[in-house]
Scaffold this motif. Structure first.
Motif, PDB file in Angstrom:
ATOM      1  N   GLU A  16      -3.748  -1.333  -5.415  1.00  0.00           N
ATOM      2  CA  GLU A  16      -4.408  -0.145  -5.968  1.00  0.00           C
ATOM      3  C   GLU A  16      -4.984  -0.398  -7.361  1.00  0.00           C
ATOM      4  O   GLU A  16      -5.926   0.277  -7.774  1.00  0.00           O
ATOM      5  CB  GLU A  16      -3.420   1.021  -6.026  1.00  0.00           C
TER       6      GLU A  16
ATOM      7  N   LEU B  30      -8.700   3.581  -4.953  1.00  0.00           N
ATOM      8  CA  LEU B  30      -9.692   2.510  -4.989  1.00  0.00           C
ATOM      9  C   LEU B  30     -11.102   3.070  -5.092  1.00  0.00           C
ATOM     10  O   LEU B  30     -11.971   2.499  -5.749  1.00  0.00           O
ATOM     11  CB  LEU B  30      -9.574   1.640  -3.730  1.00  0.00           C
TER      12      LEU B  30
ATOM     13  N   SER C  87       0.433  -4.399  -1.321  1.00  0.00           N
ATOM     14  CA  SER C  87       1.267  -3.225  -1.581  1.00  0.00           C
ATOM     15  C   SER C  87       1.641  -3.107  -3.054  1.00  0.00           C
ATOM     16  O   SER C  87       1.764  -1.996  -3.584  1.00  0.00           O
ATOM     17  CB  SER C  87       2.540  -3.288  -0.731  1.00  0.00           C
TER      18      SER C  87
ATOM     19  N   PHE D 118      -3.051   5.425   0.435  1.00  0.00           N
ATOM     20  CA  PHE D 118      -2.650   4.031   0.237  1.00  0.00           C
ATOM     21  C   PHE D 118      -1.294   3.730   0.882  1.00  0.00           C
ATOM     22  O   PHE D 118      -0.943   2.574   1.067  1.00  0.00           O
ATOM     23  CB  PHE D 118      -2.600   3.692  -1.251  1.00  0.00           C
ATOM     24  N   SER D 119      -0.528   4.768   1.256  1.00  0.00           N
ATOM     25  CA  SER D 119       0.778   4.547   1.894  1.00  0.00           C
ATOM     26  C   SER D 119       0.656   3.816   3.219  1.00  0.00           C
ATOM     27  O   SER D 119       1.635   3.229   3.705  1.00  0.00           O
ATOM     28  CB  SER D 119       1.486   5.887   2.114  1.00  0.00           C
TER      29      SER D 119
ATOM     30  N   ASN E  44      -0.628  10.374   1.339  1.00  0.00           N
ATOM     31  CA  ASN E  44      -1.160   9.465   0.324  1.00  0.00           C
ATOM     32  C   ASN E  44      -1.883   8.332   1.043  1.00  0.00           C
ATOM     33  O   ASN E  44      -1.235   7.520   1.709  1.00  0.00           O
ATOM     34  CB  ASN E  44      -0.039   8.900  -0.553  1.00  0.00           C
TER      35      ASN E  44
ATOM     36  N   SER F  50      -8.473   6.547  -1.218  1.00  0.00           N
ATOM     37  CA  SER F  50      -7.383   6.283  -2.155  1.00  0.00           C
ATOM     38  C   SER F  50      -7.944   6.143  -3.563  1.00  0.00           C
ATOM     39  O   SER F  50      -9.136   6.360  -3.803  1.00  0.00           O
ATOM     40  CB  SER F  50      -6.646   5.006  -1.744  1.00  0.00           C
TER      41      SER F  50
ATOM     42  N   MET G 271      -0.809   1.114   3.707  1.00  0.00           N
ATOM     43  CA  MET G 271      -0.594  -0.305   3.430  1.00  0.00           C
ATOM     44  C   MET G 271       0.893  -0.666   3.446  1.00  0.00           C
ATOM     45  O   MET G 271       1.273  -1.759   3.875  1.00  0.00           O
ATOM     46  CB  MET G 271      -1.200  -0.671   2.067  1.00  0.00           C
TER      47      MET G 271
ATOM     48  N   VAL H  33      -8.926   4.266   3.843  1.00  0.00           N
ATOM     49  CA  VAL H  33      -8.043   4.030   2.694  1.00  0.00           C
ATOM     50  C   VAL H  33      -8.857   3.607   1.476  1.00  0.00           C
ATOM     51  O   VAL H  33      -8.658   4.105   0.364  1.00  0.00           O
ATOM     52  CB  VAL H  33      -6.977   2.960   3.036  1.00  0.00           C
ATOM     53  N   SER H  34      -9.782   2.676   1.679  1.00  0.00           N
ATOM     54  CA  SER H  34     -10.598   2.204   0.551  1.00  0.00           C
ATOM     55  C   SER H  34     -11.487   3.320   0.008  1.00  0.00           C
ATOM     56  O   SER H  34     -11.831   3.335  -1.177  1.00  0.00           O
ATOM     57  CB  SER H  34     -11.462   1.022   0.994  1.00  0.00           C
TER      58      SER H  34
ATOM     59  N   THR I  48      -8.465  -6.185  -2.681  1.00  0.00           N
ATOM     60  CA  THR I  48      -8.622  -5.576  -1.366  1.00  0.00           C
ATOM     61  C   THR I  48      -9.536  -6.409  -0.478  1.00  0.00           C
ATOM     62  O   THR I  48      -9.281  -6.577   0.724  1.00  0.00           O
ATOM     63  CB  THR I  48      -9.180  -4.151  -1.499  1.00  0.00           C
TER      64      THR I  48
END
Length: 489
Positions: free
Chosen positions: A362, A305, A358, A428-429, A426, A303, A431, A299-300, A368
């Motif tokens: 982002e 980020l 959440s 980041f979803s 997605n 996304s 999270m 994710v990091s 994070t």
């Protein structure tokens, strides 16, 4: 005469002290060995994360296909825990420690052969067998602690048991790092984010510079990480089996006879309503832990980020550091706080921090790092405190020890694929999924308390009813005795 009696008493005290010191030595040996075995559990679970691409390449499959081994492992965990409960229920004089040593040895064999499997089906089967042993060992070792020390005295031991897992989970990426660096230098490792060509073009140059040993060309360097873990696991299994052959359980139990678990098991008819929210609780706490530690790296990286490879690696380390500190501190806090107090604090912490992530995660990369540490810290003691809390309600040391694994297995089995599907849409979803799981766990724990309260009141009413019947019976008996006496007169 007085001197001789005094000498006799002194010798008795000395013998008593020697017996206590010997028993203390057995306690230390048992707890240390189980903790070392638990470290191997953390290594077993965590090593598949950084080596997932290697396993996919080995079996000529993609990441989605090779992820089937996680489902197999989850099913194996559930079956293994259920098997231990069935064996304990079937054989009343069953001594579990020797079987735990043998099971740990099988886990070591699984680790040794895993990197050399070239068939996806073979990998799934072997991983399922490893999960079977993991579930059996997880349930069995906790049952040993509960049986030897009882619900209250076993709390710090249960916390240390789960702390060992976090140590192993933290060590696994460290063990794999130099071998991953070697494989990366040789062009054996790489991956892509959805829609990207390659986000791993940045090599881990600092690891390459410190690497001097070059393994044989026909063996992928990553294989050595599995070999190291497998050999370590086999060595601990030998020690654990040796303690079992020395009957260490009996020697420890003679010292702690007052605190051992002796409550009769309640009927499943009275407990199934309680087990439902308990399973939901473990579903949520395991999924919020597994999904976060399994996806935070990706994710990091993938996304908005857009962390670098080095930053994403460190982020994973930060999670396991917080997780280890949480479980380590749980050994101390369990002596001063009730399990319910620890659970409530953890639930508030995880839900608050994940909600923050959440909403603003982002837009603020620094957040994070903070969220990762605090989430690992708070989620760490949810599992172990839940075991101690449930053991207050009913005897969980025997037949029902597998219940903890049911919810956890279902959580890992279903939520990991759900996280993968959300990640494809997605990144980041994921999270949001974890935040929902944390919030749902508050509801589950509230329901657990409601059901437990009803059970407690029911038991109290039954106990008071039995006492009143006995009192009434005694009073009637006295009246009859008096009446018989008058008749005789």
């Amino acid at each position: 005469m007085e001197n001789s009696s005094k000498d006799t008493k002194d010798s008795e005290f000395q013998d008593s002290d020697m017996k206590k010191s010997k028993t203390s030595g057995w306690v230390v040996a048992l707890v240390a060995t189980i903790s070392l075995a638990r470290i191997s559990h953390g290594l077993f679970i965590s090593i598949t994360g950084p080596t997932l691409l290697f396993l996919a390449e080995n079996t000529n499959s993609d990441v989605t296909q090779v992820s089937a081994m996680f489902s197999g492992r989850s099913v194996g965990c559930l079956v293994g825990a259920a098997c231990f409960s069935a064996v304990v229920n079937r054989f009343t004089k069953f001594q579990p420690l020797l079987s735990l040593g043998i099971g740990l040895g099988l886990n070591g064999v699984v680790m040794l052969i895993t990197p050399f499997l070239t068939s996806l089906a073979g990998l799934v089967v072997v991983t399922t067998i490893g999960g079977l042993m993991f579930g059996y060992l997880d349930a069995g070792m906790q049952a040993v602690y509960l049986k030897l020390w009882g619900e209250e005295a076993s709390r710090p031991y249960i916390q240390s048991f789960h702390f060992g897992f976090s140590v192993g989970a933290l060590l696994a990426p460290i063990i794999a790092a130099p071998f991953l660096a070697m494989a990366n230098a040789e062009g054996d490792a790489g991956t892509t984010c959805p829609g990207d060509i390659d986000v791993f073009t940045t090599a881990m140059t600092h690891a390459n510079e410190t690497t001097t040993a070059i393994p044989p060309a026909n063996i992928n360097p990553i294989s050595w990480a599995f070999v190291i873990i497998g050999v370590y696991t086999l060595l601990i299994s030998i020690v654990l089996s040796g303690l079992a052959l020395c009957h260490v359980e009996n020697k420890v139990q003679t010292r702690h006879v007052v605190s051992t678990e002796s409550r009769p098991e309640d009927s499943i008819k009275d407990l199934w309503v309680f087990f439902l929210p308990l399973c939901v609780y473990y579903f949520c706490c395991v999924s919020s832990e597994m999904v976060y530690q399994g996806y935070i790296y990706s994710v990091s990286l993938c996304s908005s980020l857009r962390f670098t490879v080095s930053q994403a690696n460190w982020l994973t380390t930060v999670f396991w550091t917080g997780f280890g500190i949480g479980r380590g501190s749980g050994i101390i806090t369990s002596n001063f706080f009730k399990p319910s107090t620890i659970i409530i604090a953890d639930l508030i912490g995880t839900t608050t921090i994940m909600t923050t992530m959440s909403i603003w995660g982002e837009q603020a990369p620094i957040l994070t790092w903070i969220v990762t540490f605090i989430h690992g810290l708070c989620v760490a003691t949810l599992y172990s405190s839940g075991v101690s809390w449930a053991s207050q309600v009913t005897n969980m040391a025997g037949t029902y020890i597998f219940v903890f694994a049911v919810g956890g297995t279902l959580g890992a089995f279903s939520m990991m694929p759900a996280g993968g599907a959300l990640f494809e849409q997605n990144p980041f979803s994921v999270m949001y999924l974890i935040t929902g799981s944390c919030a749902a766990n508050i509801v589950a724990f509230a329901m657990m308390n409601v059901v437990a309260g009803r059970m407690r009141r029911k038991k109290e009413s039954m106990t008071s009813g039995d006492l009143s019947n006995k009192t009434k019976g005694n009073s009637n008996l006295g009246f009859e005795d008096e009446h018989q006496t008058r008749t005789k007169l």
